[in-house]
Design a protein around this motif. Structure first.
Motif, PDB file in Angstrom:
ATOM      1  N   HIS A  20       1.025  -1.298  -0.025  1.00 19.92           N
ATOM      2  CA  HIS A  20      -0.078   0.195  -0.135  1.00 19.92           C
ATOM      3  C   HIS A  20       0.911   1.241  -0.032  1.00 19.92           C
ATOM      4  O   HIS A  20       0.521   2.249  -0.777  1.00 19.92           O
ATOM      5  CB  HIS A  20      -0.994   0.013   1.136  1.00 19.92           C
ATOM      6  N   GLN A  21       2.057   1.204   0.880  1.00 18.94           N
ATOM      7  CA  GLN A  21       2.663   2.358   0.722  1.00 18.94           C
ATOM      8  C   GLN A  21       3.627   2.632  -0.443  1.00 18.94           C
ATOM      9  O   GLN A  21       4.064   3.949  -0.768  1.00 18.94           O
ATOM     10  CB  GLN A  21       3.540   2.227   2.256  1.00 18.94           C
ATOM     11  N   LYS A  22       3.737   1.380  -1.232  1.00 17.99           N
ATOM     12  CA  LYS A  22       4.521   1.502  -2.552  1.00 17.99           C
ATOM     13  C   LYS A  22       3.788   2.003  -3.445  1.00 17.99           C
ATOM     14  O   LYS A  22       4.348   2.618  -4.542  1.00 17.99           O
ATOM     15  CB  LYS A  22       5.101   0.056  -2.861  1.00 17.99           C
ATOM     16  N   GLU A  23       2.548   1.988  -3.429  1.00 21.17           N
ATOM     17  CA  GLU A  23       1.661   2.445  -4.631  1.00 21.17           C
ATOM     18  C   GLU A  23       1.766   3.877  -4.871  1.00 21.17           C
ATOM     19  O   GLU A  23       1.965   4.388  -6.240  1.00 21.17           O
ATOM     20  CB  GLU A  23       0.154   2.402  -4.188  1.00 21.17           C
ATOM     21  N   PRO A  24       1.905   4.848  -3.985  1.00 26.40           N
ATOM     22  CA  PRO A  24       2.234   6.305  -4.550  1.00 26.40           C
ATOM     23  C   PRO A  24       3.314   6.404  -5.311  1.00 26.40           C
ATOM     24  O   PRO A  24       3.369   7.334  -6.212  1.00 26.40           O
ATOM     25  CB  PRO A  24       2.038   7.065  -3.281  1.00 26.40           C
ATOM     26  N   THR A  25       4.373   5.651  -4.907  1.00 27.65           N
ATOM     27  CA  THR A  25       5.905   5.793  -5.414  1.00 27.65           C
ATOM     28  C   THR A  25       5.734   5.266  -6.771  1.00 27.65           C
ATOM     29  O   THR A  25       6.256   5.858  -7.739  1.00 27.65           O
ATOM     30  CB  THR A  25       6.922   5.154  -4.658  1.00 27.65           C
ATOM     31  N   PHE A  27       3.046   4.954  -8.797  1.00 24.51           N
ATOM     32  CA  PHE A  27       2.091   5.936  -9.566  1.00 24.51           C
ATOM     33  C   PHE A  27       2.998   7.213  -9.974  1.00 24.51           C
ATOM     34  O   PHE A  27       3.054   7.554 -11.078  1.00 24.51           O
ATOM     35  CB  PHE A  27       0.877   6.303  -8.832  1.00 24.51           C
ATOM     36  N   ALA A  28       3.617   7.822  -8.983  1.00 24.72           N
ATOM     37  CA  ALA A  28       4.399   8.806  -9.341  1.00 24.72           C
ATOM     38  C   ALA A  28       5.470   8.701 -10.298  1.00 24.72           C
ATOM     39  O   ALA A  28       5.801   9.554 -11.292  1.00 24.72           O
ATOM     40  CB  ALA A  28       5.141   9.570  -8.307  1.00 24.72           C
ATOM     41  N   GLY A  29       6.186   7.523 -10.321  1.00 24.52           N
ATOM     42  CA  GLY A  29       7.097   7.234 -11.197  1.00 24.52           C
ATOM     43  C   GLY A  29       6.804   7.075 -12.787  1.00 24.52           C
ATOM     44  O   GLY A  29       7.115   7.512 -13.624  1.00 24.52           O
ATOM     45  N   ALA A 214      -0.742  -4.752 -16.168  1.00 19.25           N
ATOM     46  CA  ALA A 214      -0.976  -5.112 -14.902  1.00 19.25           C
ATOM     47  C   ALA A 214      -1.643  -4.166 -13.894  1.00 19.25           C
ATOM     48  O   ALA A 214      -1.932  -4.799 -12.757  1.00 19.25           O
ATOM     49  CB  ALA A 214       0.524  -5.793 -14.254  1.00 19.25           C
ATOM     50  N   LYS A 215      -1.981  -3.019 -14.177  1.00 25.24           N
ATOM     51  CA  LYS A 215      -2.369  -2.145 -13.001  1.00 25.24           C
ATOM     52  C   LYS A 215      -3.060  -0.844 -13.716  1.00 25.24           C
ATOM     53  O   LYS A 215      -3.099  -0.558 -14.876  1.00 25.24           O
ATOM     54  CB  LYS A 215      -1.242  -1.368 -12.532  1.00 25.24           C
ATOM     55  N   LEU A 216      -3.975  -0.670 -12.948  1.00 22.65           N
ATOM     56  CA  LEU A 216      -4.905   0.824 -13.265  1.00 22.65           C
ATOM     57  C   LEU A 216      -4.860   1.470 -11.902  1.00 22.65           C
ATOM     58  O   LEU A 216      -4.971   1.246 -10.825  1.00 22.65           O
ATOM     59  CB  LEU A 216      -6.222   0.330 -13.368  1.00 22.65           C
ATOM     60  N   TYR A 217      -4.324   3.028 -12.285  1.00 25.34           N
ATOM     61  CA  TYR A 217      -4.385   4.009 -11.265  1.00 25.34           C
ATOM     62  C   TYR A 217      -5.320   4.843 -11.445  1.00 25.34           C
ATOM     63  O   TYR A 217      -5.377   5.335 -12.619  1.00 25.34           O
ATOM     64  CB  TYR A 217      -2.813   4.387 -11.269  1.00 25.34           C
ATOM     65  N   PHE A 218      -5.942   5.649 -10.443  1.00 23.71           N
ATOM     66  CA  PHE A 218      -6.953   6.818 -10.791  1.00 23.71           C
ATOM     67  C   PHE A 218      -6.661   7.590  -9.529  1.00 23.71           C
ATOM     68  O   PHE A 218      -7.040   7.265  -8.381  1.00 23.71           O
ATOM     69  CB  PHE A 218      -8.475   5.986 -10.645  1.00 23.71           C
ATOM     70  N   ASN A 219      -6.136   8.672 -10.121  1.00 24.05           N
ATOM     71  CA  ASN A 219      -5.802   9.951  -8.945  1.00 24.05           C
ATOM     72  C   ASN A 219      -6.491  11.079  -9.140  1.00 24.05           C
ATOM     73  O   ASN A 219      -6.734  11.567 -10.014  1.00 24.05           O
ATOM     74  CB  ASN A 219      -4.056  10.168  -9.323  1.00 24.05           C
ATOM     75  N   VAL A 220      -7.115  11.520  -8.165  1.00 23.87           N
ATOM     76  CA  VAL A 220      -7.850  12.616  -8.016  1.00 23.87           C
ATOM     77  C   VAL A 220      -7.216  13.666  -7.052  1.00 23.87           C
ATOM     78  O   VAL A 220      -6.921  13.391  -6.087  1.00 23.87           O
ATOM     79  CB  VAL A 220      -9.296  12.481  -7.581  1.00 23.87           C
ATOM     80  N   LYS A 221      -7.025  14.905  -7.813  1.00 25.39           N
ATOM     81  CA  LYS A 221      -6.807  16.037  -6.893  1.00 25.39           C
ATOM     82  C   LYS A 221      -7.415  17.306  -7.073  1.00 25.39           C
ATOM     83  O   LYS A 221      -7.920  17.820  -8.130  1.00 25.39           O
ATOM     84  CB  LYS A 221      -5.250  16.293  -7.408  1.00 25.39           C
ATOM     85  N   GLY A 222      -7.996  17.937  -5.928  1.00 30.93           N
ATOM     86  CA  GLY A 222      -8.618  19.195  -5.925  1.00 30.93           C
ATOM     87  C   GLY A 222      -9.255  19.414  -4.408  1.00 30.93           C
ATOM     88  O   GLY A 222      -9.395  18.543  -3.715  1.00 30.93           O
ATOM     89  N   ASN A 223      -9.424  20.729  -4.409  1.00 37.45           N
ATOM     90  CA  ASN A 223     -10.437  21.046  -3.137  1.00 37.45           C
ATOM     91  C   ASN A 223      -9.510  20.777  -1.900  1.00 37.45           C
ATOM     92  O   ASN A 223      -9.770  20.648  -1.221  1.00 37.45           O
ATOM     93  CB  ASN A 223     -11.672  20.569  -2.993  1.00 37.45           C
ATOM     94  N   GLY A 224      -8.168  21.044  -2.241  1.00 41.09           N
ATOM     95  CA  GLY A 224      -7.122  20.774  -1.065  1.00 41.09           C
ATOM     96  C   GLY A 224      -6.920  19.188  -0.712  1.00 41.09           C
ATOM     97  O   GLY A 224      -6.445  19.375   0.252  1.00 41.09           O
ATOM     98  N   ASP A 225      -7.382  18.423  -1.536  1.00 41.04           N
ATOM     99  CA  ASP A 225      -7.362  16.978  -1.403  1.00 41.04           C
ATOM    100  C   ASP A 225      -6.472  16.304  -2.628  1.00 41.04           C
ATOM    101  O   ASP A 225      -6.720  16.751  -3.484  1.00 41.04           O
ATOM    102  CB  ASP A 225      -8.557  16.500  -1.083  1.00 41.04           C
ATOM    103  N   GLU A 226      -6.004  15.081  -2.189  1.00 39.54           N
ATOM    104  CA  GLU A 226      -5.558  14.322  -3.395  1.00 39.54           C
ATOM    105  C   GLU A 226      -5.650  12.784  -2.871  1.00 39.54           C
ATOM    106  O   GLU A 226      -4.892  12.388  -1.723  1.00 39.54           O
ATOM    107  CB  GLU A 226      -3.929  14.594  -3.843  1.00 39.54           C
ATOM    108  N   LYS A 227      -6.297  11.961  -3.621  1.00 40.80           N
ATOM    109  CA  LYS A 227      -6.336  10.625  -3.320  1.00 40.80           C
ATOM    110  C   LYS A 227      -5.871   9.710  -4.498  1.00 40.80           C
ATOM    111  O   LYS A 227      -6.193  10.104  -5.659  1.00 40.80           O
ATOM    112  CB  LYS A 227      -7.629  10.447  -2.589  1.00 40.80           C
ATOM    113  N   LEU A 228      -5.464   8.546  -4.204  1.00 42.93           N
ATOM    114  CA  LEU A 228      -5.109   7.690  -5.250  1.00 42.93           C
ATOM    115  C   LEU A 228      -5.660   6.325  -4.863  1.00 42.93           C
ATOM    116  O   LEU A 228      -5.649   5.879  -4.091  1.00 42.93           O
ATOM    117  CB  LEU A 228      -3.302   7.476  -5.049  1.00 42.93           C
TER     118      LEU A 228
END
Length: 264
Positions: A20-25, A27-29, A214-228
């Motif tokens: 779980h902690q690796k996922e943002p890394t 996605f960012a890459g 192998a993967k689907l990422y859906f990242n949402v950023k707005g209203n002072g929030d960001e969720k992956l």
């Protein structure tokens, strides 16, 4: 024996947390990769028919300097009021989709859907090129898509069809086709995410979607929030090629702007 079971359970929990902690890394890459090649770009402020075509005769598209408003028909539970806006262009392989999304309705029922790489499956003459059977979708019943196409389906800014809780939204993905109406539930790829706190009316969010084999990422950023949000597609659920579609069920509307697509 009891201690061994507890040890195995603890190791499993540690493994899940690490993943779980690796996922943002990860996605960012992927998001910053220089391998992406821009294939499609539309500011969505004028001449929507140059890049898009529409299913559903009652829905409308309106544009100004703020973007492109896709407005489904106003009558709930009437299939003629569904709509889908499709890219004229088709995309192959790994794909990255980015756009600004602003919900312009105040509904707490029904669903917005992003279709990723849709083609027809050839069943009953519905061939791979969906433009060859556009007229069939003038009334855009949901089953015409999940019986005859093979995209990934991402429900977002989505609510149950019967609902009275404005916070009861969800994000869910599916892989078409469904074999029968009764087996539609089997198209879901877990997990589903509930009560996201996102997609408030009249608030603009930047959505970034990345799909690999192998993967689907859906990242949402707005209203002072960001969720992956993410899903495993390693069981063969990743589509290979097709168009992108924006679906609004009856009564739903939203504005889109700065729509971009990359592939690699």
């Amino acid at each position: 024996m009891k201690n061994r079971v507890l040890f195995i359970l603890m190791v499993f929990i540690v493994f899940l947390n690490a993943c779980h902690q690796k996922e943002p890394t990860d996605f960012a890459g992927l998001n910053k990769s220089k391998a992406w090649q821009l294939q499609f770009e539309d500011e969505c402020t004028a001449n929507w028919q140059q890049n898009w075509f529409k299913d559903g005769l009652i829905s409308v598209v309106e544009q100004d300097e703020n973007g492109m408003d896709l407005i489904a028909g106003p009558v709930n539970r009437d299939d003629a009021h569904h709509t889908v806006l499709w890219t004229k262009q088709s995309f192959k392989g790994d794909i990255k989709i980015e756009f600004e999304y602003t919900r312009t309705d105040s509904q707490i029922v029904n669903v917005n859907i992003l279709y990723i790489q849709a083609q027809g499956i050839g069943k009953e003459g519905r061939g791979a090129d969906i433009t060859e059977w556009n007229a069939y979708r003038d009334t855009a019943n949901m089953w015409k898509y999940y019986f005859y196409m093979d995209p990934l389906h991402v429900s977002y800014a989505a609510f149950p069809m019967v609902n009275d809780d404005p916070e009861n939204d969800y994000i869910r993905i599916r892989k078409y086709p469904a074999e029968t109406q009764e087996k539609f539930k089997d198209t879901e790829i877990l997990p589903a995410y509930f009560n996201t706190g996102l997609f408030l009316p009249d608030v603009t969010y930047k959505i970034t979607v990345i799909k690999t084999d192998a993967k689907l990422y859906f990242n949402v950023k707005g209203n002072g929030d960001e969720k992956l949000f993410s899903w495993d597609l390693s069981d063969g659920q990743s589509p290979k090629e097709g168009r992108i579609g924006l679906r609004h069920m009856y009564t739903r509307s939203a504005r889109y702007k700065n729509f971009k697509v990359w592939t690699k």
